[in-house]
Design a protein around this motif. Structure first.
Motif, PDB file in Angstrom:
ATOM      1  N   LEU A  55       0.829  -1.205   0.000  1.00  0.00           N
ATOM      2  CA  LEU A  55       0.000   0.000   0.000  1.00  0.00           C
ATOM      3  C   LEU A  55       0.865   1.257   0.000  1.00  0.00           C
ATOM      4  O   LEU A  55       0.559   2.236  -0.701  1.00  0.00           O
ATOM      5  N   ALA A  56       1.936   1.235   0.767  1.00  0.00           N
ATOM      6  CA  ALA A  56       2.835   2.394   0.802  1.00  0.00           C
ATOM      7  C   ALA A  56       3.442   2.647  -0.573  1.00  0.00           C
ATOM      8  O   ALA A  56       3.517   3.795  -1.043  1.00  0.00           O
ATOM      9  N   ASP A  57       3.859   1.585  -1.234  1.00  0.00           N
ATOM     10  CA  ASP A  57       4.473   1.736  -2.552  1.00  0.00           C
ATOM     11  C   ASP A  57       3.450   2.177  -3.605  1.00  0.00           C
ATOM     12  O   ASP A  57       3.765   2.976  -4.490  1.00  0.00           O
ATOM     13  N   LEU A  58       2.230   1.667  -3.520  1.00  0.00           N
ATOM     14  CA  LEU A  58       1.200   2.057  -4.486  1.00  0.00           C
ATOM     15  C   LEU A  58       0.809   3.523  -4.315  1.00  0.00           C
ATOM     16  O   LEU A  58       0.591   4.238  -5.303  1.00  0.00           O
ATOM     17  N   GLU A  59       0.719   3.978  -3.075  1.00  0.00           N
ATOM     18  CA  GLU A  59       0.431   5.393  -2.852  1.00  0.00           C
ATOM     19  C   GLU A  59       1.579   6.247  -3.398  1.00  0.00           C
ATOM     20  O   GLU A  59       1.354   7.270  -4.048  1.00  0.00           O
ATOM     21  N   HIS A  60       2.795   5.803  -3.158  1.00  0.00           N
ATOM     22  CA  HIS A  60       3.973   6.530  -3.640  1.00  0.00           C
ATOM     23  C   HIS A  60       4.013   6.562  -5.167  1.00  0.00           C
ATOM     24  O   HIS A  60       4.375   7.580  -5.769  1.00  0.00           O
ATOM     25  N   GLN A  61       3.625   5.463  -5.791  1.00  0.00           N
ATOM     26  CA  GLN A  61       3.638   5.385  -7.259  1.00  0.00           C
ATOM     27  C   GLN A  61       2.576   6.289  -7.877  1.00  0.00           C
ATOM     28  O   GLN A  61       2.704   6.698  -9.027  1.00  0.00           O
ATOM     29  N   GLY A  62       1.501   6.562  -7.135  1.00  0.00           N
ATOM     30  CA  GLY A  62       0.442   7.404  -7.668  1.00  0.00           C
ATOM     31  C   GLY A  62      -0.535   6.657  -8.554  1.00  0.00           C
ATOM     32  O   GLY A  62      -1.019   7.208  -9.549  1.00  0.00           O
ATOM     33  N   VAL A  63      -0.865   5.398  -8.187  1.00  0.00           N
ATOM     34  CA  VAL A  63      -1.861   4.664  -8.970  1.00  0.00           C
ATOM     35  C   VAL A  63      -3.203   5.373  -8.872  1.00  0.00           C
ATOM     36  O   VAL A  63      -3.483   6.086  -7.905  1.00  0.00           O
ATOM     37  N   ASP A  64      -4.033   5.167  -9.860  1.00  0.00           N
ATOM     38  CA  ASP A  64      -5.305   5.886  -9.912  1.00  0.00           C
ATOM     39  C   ASP A  64      -6.337   5.323  -8.954  1.00  0.00           C
ATOM     40  O   ASP A  64      -7.250   6.047  -8.535  1.00  0.00           O
ATOM     41  N   ALA A  65      -6.236   4.052  -8.602  1.00  0.00           N
ATOM     42  CA  ALA A  65      -7.117   3.447  -7.599  1.00  0.00           C
ATOM     43  C   ALA A  65      -6.628   2.047  -7.312  1.00  0.00           C
ATOM     44  O   ALA A  65      -5.881   1.458  -8.100  1.00  0.00           O
ATOM     45  N   VAL A  66      -7.031   1.512  -6.158  1.00  0.00           N
ATOM     46  CA  VAL A  66      -6.833   0.093  -5.865  1.00  0.00           C
ATOM     47  C   VAL A  66      -8.208  -0.549  -5.719  1.00  0.00           C
ATOM     48  O   VAL A  66      -9.152   0.076  -5.216  1.00  0.00           O
ATOM     49  N   ILE A  67      -8.314  -1.793  -6.176  1.00  0.00           N
ATOM     50  CA  ILE A  67      -9.585  -2.530  -6.159  1.00  0.00           C
ATOM     51  C   ILE A  67      -9.523  -3.513  -4.986  1.00  0.00           C
ATOM     52  O   ILE A  67      -8.597  -4.314  -4.899  1.00  0.00           O
ATOM     53  N   VAL A  68     -10.516  -3.452  -4.098  1.00  0.00           N
ATOM     54  CA  VAL A  68     -10.414  -4.031  -2.766  1.00  0.00           C
ATOM     55  C   VAL A  68     -11.509  -5.061  -2.508  1.00  0.00           C
ATOM     56  O   VAL A  68     -12.669  -4.837  -2.875  1.00  0.00           O
ATOM     57  N   GLN A  69     -11.153  -6.179  -1.867  1.00  0.00           N
ATOM     58  CA  GLN A  69     -12.143  -7.105  -1.321  1.00  0.00           C
ATOM     59  C   GLN A  69     -12.080  -7.151   0.202  1.00  0.00           C
ATOM     60  O   GLN A  69     -13.105  -7.029   0.867  1.00  0.00           O
ATOM     61  N   ARG A  77       7.676   6.887   3.816  1.00  0.00           N
ATOM     62  CA  ARG A  77       8.249   6.270   5.006  1.00  0.00           C
ATOM     63  C   ARG A  77       7.364   6.497   6.229  1.00  0.00           C
ATOM     64  O   ARG A  77       7.138   5.597   7.038  1.00  0.00           O
ATOM     65  N   SER A  78       6.858   7.722   6.369  1.00  0.00           N
ATOM     66  CA  SER A  78       6.013   8.055   7.510  1.00  0.00           C
ATOM     67  C   SER A  78       4.731   7.239   7.508  1.00  0.00           C
ATOM     68  O   SER A  78       4.336   6.666   8.529  1.00  0.00           O
ATOM     69  N   HIS A  79       4.058   7.174   6.352  1.00  0.00           N
ATOM     70  CA  HIS A  79       2.823   6.398   6.265  1.00  0.00           C
ATOM     71  C   HIS A  79       3.093   4.920   6.533  1.00  0.00           C
ATOM     72  O   HIS A  79       2.301   4.245   7.208  1.00  0.00           O
ATOM     73  N   LEU A  80       4.205   4.425   5.995  1.00  0.00           N
ATOM     74  CA  LEU A  80       4.554   3.022   6.187  1.00  0.00           C
ATOM     75  C   LEU A  80       4.805   2.727   7.665  1.00  0.00           C
ATOM     76  O   LEU A  80       4.286   1.746   8.214  1.00  0.00           O
ATOM     77  N   GLU A  81       5.578   3.573   8.322  1.00  0.00           N
ATOM     78  CA  GLU A  81       5.899   3.345   9.736  1.00  0.00           C
ATOM     79  C   GLU A  81       4.651   3.403  10.610  1.00  0.00           C
ATOM     80  O   GLU A  81       4.496   2.604  11.539  1.00  0.00           O
TER      81      GLU A  81
END
Length: 802
Positions: A93-107, A522-526
């Motif tokens: 999740l930290a890496d996806l937020e950092h990458q700037g993906v347009d959305a994540v699809i969640v179950q 890093r902050s969000h991840l920690e």
């Protein structure tokens, strides 16, 4: 840090065309044929674990490539997460937020909770695996901060239109591709047979196999493929904003053909749409799918969605093997066959087929590069003695397939420029200094530069000149979005100096942005890592309480058994009179009754369920078991809200402590853990303190499939039997079909072990046999002695849930 991107649709009202991208090759096929967005998976947490999926490095370049073209990329995290996988999920999740993906699809609710709390830059789409099928479910998603719901595929156009009027959330719906027989997210068939869970992306597709009912062979659980290309205007009118194509396991050729066909129809003017649909359907015949169906879109009882006489295999049927040599097959091909075509041979048994590419072929004794339809052909096979006479042959892709190697894909991706970051810039010239102030996201930089300036004879420094200079980011991924200038004196600054200032200033700004983004990551991840629950010291439960689930109110006197602490009774919305009659019998036993809400509640029955809930609360009942997100709104307006005792049933998926904590956040006081789970993960979850009471189902009949599809002619009095002689009971009730194994699920015999983990409540589900039947009494006796009942399965408890 998230970055919004503009859709290629611009400001018009056309829906988004959303394509699968199960490989880099399929990604380019989607991009080149008109997809507005693609969805893809990573190696972990993808509901198509067998797809090629993409790496984080690939994803970064894909985002650059897509955003340059105003397209979007959604990443699928639509599987259930084990406790030991939570640290990996947090890093993802930290890496996806950092990458700037347009959305994540969640179950899994764990992904929602962690993203909402610690990764606010992520937009969330609710996967169809969440079984969102009514307006209440969509409204609940809206309150939880989701931006989009991927609706269950069981809805009709009329139901979608009615739902649309009750929410502002974006709605997405599948329009093409493979259908599941079960409501997505509610199938345990594959997992029951071997631990390969569809809810963890590893479905082995037992529904596609052949079964026997009363000596009649058929593909009873294998639906045809959805094709809604001639219903696109109706889908748009119903309020669907994203048209989704299934197929992350499919080839790039499939993606190219299907995306191109749907793009053609979406873009057609109304007067040309009929012809566009005709042409598109011709193109779709080359996509090698099963027979087409409109699914449930045109009504709740489609007759063409599952036809037992139709094979469940994909591809174009070419014929049956008339002769099988040691390393060759002979068959009469119905369709033209070329060298380079890919075939799959499907055996008569329910085993998986075998695919290979045609390298050479012959007609009679003559070698040929191609064979017309109707020709008897001989094709060498790379597998010795694999195939038999009578096996079916399918063409699954053609020599004209979209071909691009992984290496070529990566070369093309690396040529995409980095996504530009917008900069707001203010410029002032004062006392021989050029003063710059820039803002990009949360980063602000102010600097002053000494400049040489000369009185202008003509063309003095102005806003347009500065805009031209600072519009270019040079070697930095910066893009001028806004420029503000104070009154500029009538001077000229040498262009060389302005360019040097731009290079220095933008270089420093880009460095600050990069450091800020990394610090944020890093902050969000920690913070998220710190929020994961630590193990606690084991506190064995001396005497876990017993709850018995019943099939009706007639067994209420089971509460006279001192060993039974509580019963669970189904709440049937349309049988309010029976409920009222049962209530009268309970007198002072109300606290020992939990009402079980039906997990499928279409909008036509949802209000009935709400009325029944309110009537029961008014009669003094406070305990209810919820099984779908749409159930939370049933309790809106209940006066005794603070006295309610809400339990999460296993269909709300509690496979990890973050999911359990999510239900606690929503007012749940007890969760029923997931019966698909294994020993190791159950223990890992129970070693952590969530502050929520936990219950474990230790006996019951697991509905392996729950479906809206009616199987004509199949009744519950006779089992449907597999080629392995496994027997399944098909039941139809209230417009739903369930398929269950004749073998019950049971963890009785492991109760002492479960108590040692701290389990506080056991659930014995006797709804299918009755508490006072011989079988029901046998099960309760086995429970009392912690002795395994005969003819039961521990499901995945003693083997790994994959």
């Amino acid at each position: 840090m998230s970055r919004a991107s503009t859709s290629r649709r611009g400001s018009d009202s056309r829906p988004e065309l959303l394509s699968p991208a199960g490989s880099l090759e399929a990604f380019f096929a989607a991009m080149e044929n008109g997809a507005d967005a693609v969805y893809c998976g990573l190696p972990e947490f993808s509901a198509r674990a067998k797809a090629k999926n993409v790496t984080f490095d690939d994803l970064g370049h894909m985002l650059d490539y897509a955003h340059e073209r105003d397209r979007k990329i959604y990443v699928t995290l639509n599987t259930l997460i084990k406790e030991a996988e939570l640290p990996t999920l947090v890093r993802t999740l930290a890496d996806l937020e950092h990458q700037g993906v347009d959305a994540v699809i969640v179950q899994d609710a764990a992904v929602w909770r962690l993203a909402r709390t610690h990764f606010p830059g992520l937009r969330l789409h609710a996967s169809t695996q969440m079984t969102i099928h009514n307006a209440a479910g969509v409204r609940t998603l809206e309150k939880l901060g989701f931006s989009r719901a991927v609706l269950a595929r069981e809805l009709t156009l009329e139901e979608i239109a009615a739902l649309r009027k009750q929410t502002r959330l974006e709605l997405e719906h599948f329009v093409h591709g493979a259908l599941c027989f079960s409501f997505s997210g509610q199938c345990y068939f594959s997992s029951w047979l071997g631990g390969q869970s569809g809810n963890r992306g590893r479905c082995a597709q037992p529904c596609r196999r052949r079964y026997r009912y009363q000596q009649q062979q058929g593909y009873y659980f294998s639906p045809n493929d959805l094709c809604a290309i001639d219903l696109l205007p109706e889908l748009m009118a119903a309020g669907i904003g994203s048209l989704k194509i299934e197929g992350r396991m499919k080839s790039a050729e499939y993606v190219a053909a299907v995306v191109g066909a749907y793009r053609q129809v979406i873009d057609a003017a109304p007067a040309q749409r009929k012809e566009a649909v005709r042409e598109a359907k011709q193109s779709l015949k080359l996509s090698f799918g099963r027979l087409p169906t409109r699914g449930f879109l045109t009504g709740p009882r489609p007759t063409d969605i599952a036809v037992p006489s139709v094979k469940g295999a994909t591809g174009r049927f070419l014929g049956e093997i008339s002769a099988a040599g040691r390393s060759s097959i002979t068959f009469k091909t119905r369709d033209a066959l070329h060298i380079g075509d890919r075939l799959r041979v499907q055996p008569h048994s329910d085993q998986a087929g075998t695919a290979f590419t045609v390298k050479t072929l012959s007609i009679g004794k003559r070698s040929a590069k191609q064979a017309p339809g109707g020709t008897l052909v001989n094709v060498p096979s790379p597998f010795e003695n694999r195939f038999k006479k009578g096996d079916a042959v399918f063409k699954v892709s053609s020599r004209k397939a979209f071909t691009l190697s992984d290496a070529a894909c990566r070369r093309r991706l690396k040529g995409a420029p980095p996504r530009p970051l917008p900069v707001s810039l203010s410029v002032r010239l004062q006392n021989g200094q050029l003063q710059l102030k820039a803002q990009s996201g949360e980063v602000t930089l102010e600097r002053s530069f000494d400049v040489s300036s000369f009185e202008a004879q003509n063309n003095p420094l102005n806003t347009e000149t500065l805009k031209e200079v600072f519009a270019r980011g040079g070697d930095t991924p910066l893009e001028l979005a806004e420029l503000h200038t104070a009154d500029l004196p009538p001077v000229v600054i040498p262009p060389r100096e302005l360019k040097e200032i731009r290079r220095t200033f933008y270089g420093e700004l880009a460095g600050l942005i990069a450091r800020d983004r990394e610090q944020q990551r890093r902050s969000h991840l920690e913070q998220a890592q710190a929020a994961l629950l630590p193990e606690k010291e084991a506190a064995p439960a001396k005497n876990a309480r017993l709850t018995v689930a019943l099939g009706s109110l007639r067994d209420l006197h089971l509460l006279n058994d001192p060993a039974v602490d509580r019963i669970i009774v189904p709440l049937v919305p349309h049988r309010a009179a029976d409920i009222a009659a049962g209530v009268a019998k309970l007198r002072n036993r109300r606290e020992q009754v939990t009402w079980d809400l039906p997990f499928i509640l279409f909008d036509t029955t949802w209000q009935q369920a709400r009325d029944a809930v309110h009537a029961l609360v008014s009669a003094g009942f406070h305990s209810f078991r919820l099984n779908n997100l749409g159930h939370f709104e049933l309790f809106n307006g209940v006066r005794e809200q603070e006295t309610l005792k809400l339990t999460a049933g296993y269909r709300l998926f509690s496979l990890n402590t973050q999911a359990v904590s999510a239900w606690k956040d929503l007012g749940i006081g007890e969760v029923t853990l997931y019966p698909e789970d294994d020993r190791e993960n159950l223990a890992a979850l129970l070693r952590r303190d969530t502050g929520v009471e936990t219950a474990i189902t230790v006996h019951g009949q697991i509905p392996l499939i729950t479906s809206r599809i009616h199987i004509k002619g199949v009744r519950s009095d006779r089992p449907v039997v597999s080629d392995r002689d496994e027997k399944y009971i098909v039941q139809s009730r209230g417009g739903l079909t369930t398929i269950s194994s004749e073998t019950d699920f049971s963890l009785i015999g492991h109760l002492a072990e479960l108590r040692a983990t701290g389990t506080e409540r056991f659930v014995v589900d006797l709804a299918h046999v009755g508490a006072f039947s011989p079988r029901g009494k046998q099960i309760l006796a086995a429970y009392a002695e912690d002795r395994p009942p005969a003819q039961t399965s521990s499901f995945n408890f003693e083997r790994e849930l994959v």
